[in-house]
Design a protein around this motif. Sequence first.
Motif, short mmCIF file in Angstrom:
data_model
loop_
_atom_site.label_atom_id
_atom_site.label_comp_id
_atom_site.label_asym_id
_atom_site.label_seq_id
_atom_site.Cartn_x
_atom_site.Cartn_y
_atom_site.Cartn_z
N UNK A 280 -5.80 -8.79 -5.48
CA UNK A 280 -6.94 -8.79 -6.41
C UNK A 280 -6.53 -9.18 -7.82
N UNK A 281 -5.26 -8.91 -8.17
CA UNK A 281 -4.78 -9.23 -9.51
C UNK A 281 -4.35 -10.68 -9.65
N UNK A 282 -4.49 -11.47 -8.58
CA UNK A 282 -4.19 -12.90 -8.68
C UNK A 282 -2.83 -13.30 -8.16
N UNK A 283 -2.14 -12.41 -7.46
CA UNK A 283 -0.83 -12.74 -6.90
C UNK A 283 -0.98 -13.27 -5.48
N UNK A 284 0.00 -14.08 -5.04
CA UNK A 284 0.03 -14.58 -3.68
C UNK A 284 0.96 -13.71 -2.84
N UNK A 285 0.52 -13.43 -1.59
CA UNK A 285 1.32 -12.63 -0.66
C UNK A 285 1.52 -13.45 0.61
N UNK A 286 2.79 -13.58 1.03
CA UNK A 286 3.14 -14.33 2.23
C UNK A 286 3.78 -13.36 3.22
N UNK A 287 3.15 -13.18 4.39
CA UNK A 287 3.66 -12.25 5.40
C UNK A 287 3.86 -12.99 6.70
N UNK A 288 5.07 -12.96 7.25
CA UNK A 288 5.37 -13.56 8.55
C UNK A 288 5.87 -12.46 9.48
N UNK A 289 5.20 -12.28 10.63
CA UNK A 289 5.56 -11.24 11.58
C UNK A 289 5.02 -11.60 12.96
N UNK A 290 5.69 -11.11 14.00
CA UNK A 290 5.21 -11.31 15.36
C UNK A 290 4.20 -10.25 15.76
N UNK A 291 4.28 -9.11 15.07
CA UNK A 291 3.37 -8.01 15.37
C UNK A 291 2.82 -7.45 14.07
N UNK A 292 1.49 -7.33 14.01
CA UNK A 292 0.82 -6.71 12.88
C UNK A 292 0.11 -5.45 13.38
N UNK A 293 0.22 -4.37 12.61
CA UNK A 293 -0.45 -3.13 13.02
C UNK A 293 -1.96 -3.31 12.99
N UNK A 294 -2.65 -2.52 13.80
CA UNK A 294 -4.12 -2.58 13.85
C UNK A 294 -4.71 -2.25 12.48
N UNK A 295 -4.10 -1.30 11.76
CA UNK A 295 -4.61 -0.94 10.43
C UNK A 295 -4.50 -2.11 9.47
N UNK A 296 -3.38 -2.84 9.56
CA UNK A 296 -3.20 -4.00 8.67
C UNK A 296 -4.21 -5.09 8.99
N UNK A 297 -4.45 -5.33 10.29
CA UNK A 297 -5.40 -6.36 10.68
C UNK A 297 -6.82 -6.02 10.22
N UNK A 298 -7.24 -4.78 10.47
CA UNK A 298 -8.60 -4.38 10.09
C UNK A 298 -8.80 -4.39 8.58
N UNK A 299 -7.80 -3.94 7.84
CA UNK A 299 -7.94 -3.83 6.39
C UNK A 299 -7.87 -5.19 5.70
N UNK A 300 -7.01 -6.07 6.20
CA UNK A 300 -6.83 -7.38 5.57
C UNK A 300 -7.72 -8.45 6.20
N UNK A 301 -8.42 -8.14 7.29
CA UNK A 301 -9.40 -9.05 7.85
C UNK A 301 -8.84 -10.19 8.67
#
Length: 404
Positions: A105-126
């Motif tokens: 939200x503050x204007x930063x870029x986030x790069x995440x590479x993973x083979x498995x994402x938690x359900x909470x991360x998927x639901x929260x980040x869309x």
Amino acid sequence: MKKKEVKYGLALLSLFILLIVVEYNQPEPIDWSHTYSIEKKGPFASYGLFKLLPGYFKNSKLTTSRKTSFEIEKEYADSTYNYIIIGDEFNPSAEDIVAIKSILNKGNDVFIAASYFSKEAEDSLGFYTGAKFFRDLNLNSDSLYKKASDTIRLSFVAPYSDKHYNYKFENNHLVAVFDSLDKYPENRVLATTARGEPVMIHKRIGNGRLFLSSIPLAYTNYYFTQQSGKRFIEKSFNFLQPNRKILWDVYYHGEVVVSTNPLRFVLENNALRYSLYLTMLGAFLFVMFEGKRKQRIIPVIEPVTNNSLEFIKTVSNLYFSKGNHKNIADKKIVYFFDYVKNHYYIHASDPAFKDRLIAKSGLEEVKVNQLLKYIETTKSKSSLNGDDLIKLNNLLEDFFKNCR
């Protein structure tokens, strides 16, 4: 030292040297574990990529982070940066997910590479990921028993395509791809497999952008040294904002912090480690067999007996047996005044002797008066009986026991 002991010592030394030579010439085994470590040079570590990362982000400061996203968001609240997280799994806490959204939200870029994402991360980040195995499985055929391809071919989609260039990753199996894009229409595909399955997407959250990749092994030493892998990495990072600080995460992929143990170098090297163990064993055996006593037992010499107390008891018994109680009482009185003079610095001729003695000894005035009065009475008598001497002794003993 006996010849037999010398022979054993030389044999142990020869074995020690031989073990060092053999272990030193052993080839170092290849570590195929998925460490993503920036300090290791194994195939699936990230040492080479991390060293050349400043070439991708010129005029950007590179910083490693061993902290959670929650801590990062607090520490760099007033900064703008690109936040890179690479690992097999991404399973952050609820507080970390909130922090990542705040970072975006503050204007930063986030790069995440993973083979498995938690359900909470998927639901929260869309977003949503599906297992690649089940997508390939056809229950009406024998595909389950066919050998899966060990080569992945990727390409960027328009308008980011590179003249239909295919990025080939041999000896790799794709674990997951991004799915259900219709559920999250804001997610934009950046790269897909040859079958059109998304492996890299991005979306805007607040004033920042979130980049997601489902093929983290592409960012390791094994593929970085290949032309195709190197071009894919460069293309992936080109999406991030230039001229910004780079925060490279080493927390979420479980990289072990380098030990501060002073023996770390010795223990990590097989030859040196075995040499240390052998040296310790040799020292233990030496203590066990050579540490025995090699001289006669030293006889115990009894200390010289102090006969002063016996002499005093003998003289006292002599005085008491002759009934010379007056003489004994006078000596006790002399000892009392000598003690007072040396201990409290009060002389018997002092006009304020009694008052000063009461103040310094800490005894009650009644007891001090009783003692001094009985001393005067004793001194005025020409002779004493046994009871008089005992009473004087008790008063003096009470003084010495309770004075300070």
